[in-house]
Write an enzyme that holds these catalytic residues in place. Structure first.
Site, PDB file in Angstrom:
ATOM      1  N   TYR A 161       3.907   2.410   8.448  1.00 41.57           N
ATOM      2  CA  TYR A 161       4.677   2.696   7.240  1.00 41.57           C
ATOM      3  C   TYR A 161       3.790   2.631   6.007  1.00 41.57           C
ATOM      4  O   TYR A 161       3.842   3.512   5.133  1.00 41.57           O
ATOM      5  CB  TYR A 161       5.829   1.704   7.121  1.00 41.57           C
ATOM      6  CG  TYR A 161       6.787   2.020   6.006  1.00 41.57           C
ATOM      7  CD1 TYR A 161       7.684   3.070   6.113  1.00 41.57           C
ATOM      8  CD2 TYR A 161       6.807   1.266   4.830  1.00 41.57           C
ATOM      9  CE1 TYR A 161       8.574   3.365   5.099  1.00 41.57           C
ATOM     10  CE2 TYR A 161       7.690   1.544   3.799  1.00 41.57           C
ATOM     11  CZ  TYR A 161       8.576   2.599   3.947  1.00 41.57           C
ATOM     12  OH  TYR A 161       9.454   2.896   2.920  1.00 41.57           O
ATOM     13  N   LYS A 165       3.116   5.786   3.372  1.00 39.57           N
ATOM     14  CA  LYS A 165       3.477   5.745   1.959  1.00 39.57           C
ATOM     15  C   LYS A 165       2.246   5.786   1.058  1.00 39.57           C
ATOM     16  O   LYS A 165       2.317   6.241  -0.087  1.00 39.57           O
ATOM     17  CB  LYS A 165       4.337   4.521   1.671  1.00 39.57           C
ATOM     18  CG  LYS A 165       5.720   4.600   2.334  1.00 39.57           C
ATOM     19  CD  LYS A 165       6.454   5.888   1.971  1.00 39.57           C
ATOM     20  CE  LYS A 165       7.820   5.969   2.596  1.00 39.57           C
ATOM     21  NZ  LYS A 165       8.554   7.208   2.231  1.00 39.57           N
TER      22      LYS A 165
END
Length: 255
Positions: A161, A165
């Site tokens: 993740y 991002k």
């Protein structure tokens, strides 16, 4: 009241069936914009479209089931919805997944890592690729990505993740530069924890009422998206707006 200048605009929101994406669609509709939403679940899509149509009967609200990580599907769905909307002025990329959390790097399967990248990085790329010809013909065109403070800070167990991002931040910069001469502004909103079904599932909680840290509402993020998309924000381009209550500015070093 402040007129954001979004009435009559045509907006496409990926991941618009729940959480932040649905809040964004509702916020644009509240400003008088026509809405198209993409989502993976036909059941959630139908519910979201029905809800928006009921609340905004004078607006065009359309939806399409789509896997945001499949090029041909994104192209087809985008063209279909833009045709129904009569054009496109604003694109918002909200579809995203977190993957499994808590695993150290040597226990993260390659396919699991790539699944997160396909949705969170490839998806926004495919979305703008499909929407670009339409945005070039739009009015005050913008592309707003939903990023995360996890693109700037990291904790153990969130490798996939965090990587996705971080890519969103640089994708925002690169697209703002590449699309500058097309008159398309590109920015991203990067919140910390937002009270969404995905966040509750990730953290294993039924509610954020008792937590000791600040939690945003989807409507908080939606307001920031509207602000960036508004022609009143025309100087703002290539910005990844961190919305984390100032936590990124604090040192964790005991000095």
């Amino acid at each position: 009241m402040v007129d954001l200048g979004l009435a009559g605009r045509r907006v496409l929101v990926t991941g618009g069936t729940s959480g932040i994406g649905l809040a964004v669609a509702e916020a644009f509709a509240g400003e008088g914009a026509h809405i198209g939403i993409l989502g993976r679940s036909s059941q959630r899509l139908s519910a979201a479209v029905d809800e928006l149509r009921e609340r905004h009967p004078k607006l065009t609200v359309v939806g399409c089931v789509c896997d945001i990580s499949v090029d041909s599907a994104v192209q087809s769905a985008t063209n279909d919805l833009v045709s129904q909307l009569g054009g496109l002025d604003h694109l918002v990329s909200s579809a995203g997944i977190s993957g499994s959390l808590g695993s150290p790097v040597d226990q993260v399967a390659a396919e699991e890592f790539m699944e997160v990248q396909r949705t969170n990085v490839l998806g926004p790329f495919l979305a703008i690729k499909a929407a670009l010809p339409h945005l070039r013909e739009g009015t005050g065109a913008t592309y707003t990505l939903i990023g995360s403070d996890s693109g700037f800070v990291a904790v153990p167990g969130m490798l996939a993740y965090n990587a996705s991002k971080g890519a969103t931040v640089q994708l925002t910069r690169a697209l703002s530069t590449e699309l500058y001469n097309d008159g398309i502004r590109v920015n991203s909103v990067c919140p910390s924890i937002v009270d969404t079904p995905m966040a509750r599932e990730d953290l294993g909680v039924d509610s954020f009422d008792e937590v000791e840290f600040p939690v945003s509402k989807p409507t908080d993020v939606a307001w920031l998206v509207l602000s960036l998309a508004s022609p009143r924000s025309s100087p703002v381009n290539g910005v990844s707006l961190i919305a984390d209550y100032g936590y990124h500015a604090r040192s964790s070093f005991p000095a």
